[in-house]
Enzyme design. Structure first.
Site, mmCIF file in Angstrom:
data_model
loop_
_atom_site.group_PDB
_atom_site.id
_atom_site.type_symbol
_atom_site.label_atom_id
_atom_site.label_comp_id
_atom_site.label_asym_id
_atom_site.label_seq_id
_atom_site.Cartn_x
_atom_site.Cartn_y
_atom_site.Cartn_z
ATOM 1 N N ALA A 131 0.821 -1.215 0.000
ATOM 2 C CA ALA A 131 0.000 0.000 0.000
ATOM 3 C C ALA A 131 0.852 1.261 0.000
ATOM 4 C CB ALA A 131 -0.937 -0.023 1.209
ATOM 5 N N ASP B 282 5.537 -3.410 6.073
ATOM 6 C CA ASP B 282 4.366 -3.577 6.936
ATOM 7 C C ASP B 282 4.700 -4.265 8.251
ATOM 8 O OD1 ASP B 282 4.898 -6.140 6.095
ATOM 9 O OD2 ASP B 282 2.948 -6.494 5.171
ATOM 10 N N CYS C 50 15.190 4.734 18.716
ATOM 11 C CA CYS C 50 15.072 5.678 19.828
ATOM 12 C C CYS C 50 13.619 5.881 20.247
ATOM 13 C CB CYS C 50 15.689 7.026 19.446
ATOM 14 S SG CYS C 50 17.479 6.969 19.189
ATOM 15 N N CYS D 76 -2.485 -4.255 9.045
ATOM 16 C CA CYS D 76 -3.627 -4.138 8.133
ATOM 17 C C CYS D 76 -4.207 -5.506 7.816
ATOM 18 C CB CYS D 76 -3.232 -3.398 6.861
ATOM 19 S SG CYS D 76 -1.972 -4.217 5.881
ATOM 20 N N CYS E 41 22.084 4.096 16.636
ATOM 21 C CA CYS E 41 22.683 5.390 16.287
ATOM 22 C C CYS E 41 23.697 5.890 17.318
ATOM 23 C CB CYS E 41 21.602 6.439 16.043
ATOM 24 S SG CYS E 41 20.566 6.842 17.452
#
Length: 337
Positions: free
Chosen positions: A34, A125, A169, A181, A242
């Site tokens: 989608a 998804d 984070c 969905c 990170c």
């Protein structure tokens, strides 16, 4: 400049200079469901020079309500989503490069798929794949637009290595909440809104308008008229991606050869090597009820009601069950170990 971009260039923040930057840019869209179909449509029509689309699945009838590039002929033909999207989009813009890759994105191949990209767009998804994208992008220094849509809710952010926090984070675990969905549904306009937020941030980045980047995570519920914006702020101090540079999703030793696709009654088994589909048609036809073959995949209906879908890269979908043991048993019975 091509007249097709005239209205976009009349928008002063892009202009002719920004259009040239778009034309020399490369993006990778991971997931052509989608979100991915809307994202690809925008990138191709905007004139991004290289649009690479990666997806592991094929078009089914239940996709048509919200996956805007596909139609009933794609369902009948059994086209992989990336291939069906490529066929449509090359009719939209023949002046740019459009690449379709039918593959499962894993820790083994993700860095080669993202190599040379200026931006990665999330059309996935599930959070397992999103964390894989997140970790690879932050290790490679590639900006990443995150997007999610379920029910009437959506969220979006652009995450830039060295300048913003990463996805970990905000979301520490990839464990599924059960809300996808495929389990609680989604209305198509929400998908369009989320992907449009992602696409706008992509255009800003690619056109060089970095000062206009939205420095927040947007969440909304379109049905209940709710909208929230959370500033990105500082990275989490002990973030394994990170900050600590550990990138846990890229650990290839954790790769499972069989995964259940949430809400699909489908198990994907990676397999041990490429499959010659013509050869497998001859092998399977005497043993199963029905076999259909195209250039991209083979579908076999099994006597007990399940289906096998074979891909040339070696992957096999076992459809009709989400039980890993049952799926592996059927795989061993018909494909081998």
């Amino acid at each position: 400049m091509d007249e097709r971009y005239s209205r976009q260039m009349l928008f002063a923040p892009i202009g002719e200079a920004g259009q040239r930057k778009l034309g020399s840019s490369a993006v990778c869209i991971v997931g052509m469901g989608a979100l991915g179909t809307v994202l690809a449509n925008h990138m191709v029509r905007a004139g991004v020079g290289l649009v690479r689309m990666v997806d592991r699945d094929y078009v089914e009838r239940s996709n048509l309500q919200r996956q805007m590039l596909y139609d009933e002929e794609d369902v009948r033909s059994g086209y992989p989503k990336a291939i069906a999207a490529e066929k449509k989009l090359k009719k939209v813009n023949s002046d740019i490069r459009i690449e379709a890759i039918v593959a499962d994105v894993t820790a083994h191949n993700i860095e080669s798929l993202l190599s040379g990209m200026d931006l990665v767009l999330d059309g996935t998804d599930n959070f397992q794949t999103r964390f894989l994208l997140n970790d690879a992008c932050f290790r490679m220094g590639i900006p990443f637009t995150y997007g999610g849509a379920v029910s009437s809710r959506g969220m979006s952010a652009i995450l830039v290595p060295g300048q913003t926090p990463c996805l970990r984070c905000f979301i520490q675990s990839s464990d599924s909440s059960g809300q996808t969905c495929d389990t609680i549904g989604v209305i198509a306009p929400v998908v369009d809104i989320v992907a449009s937020y992602q696409a706008v941030e992509a255009l800003k980045h690619l056109a060089g308008a970095h000062d206009k980047r939205r420095n927040s995570l947007v969440t909304f519920d379109a049905w209940n008229n709710q909208y929230y914006e959370m500033k990105l702020g500082a990275p989490t101090k002990d973030c394994p991606c990170c900050q600590l540079k550990q990138y846990p999703a890229l650990d290839t030793s954790q790769q499972d050869d069989a995964i259940s696709l949430c809400g699909r009654e489908t198990v994907q088994i990676s397999g041990s090597g490429p499959l010659d589909l013509a050869v497998w048609r001859e092998r399977l036809e005497p043993a199963v009820a029905k076999v259909t073959l195209n250039a991209y995949l083979l579908r076999a209906e099994l006597p007990d009601g399940e289906k096998l879908v074979l891909f040339p890269d070696g992957r096999v979908f076992v459809q009709g069950t989400d039980d890993l043991v049952r799926a592996k048993t059927l795989y061993a019975r018909y494909i081998g170990s």
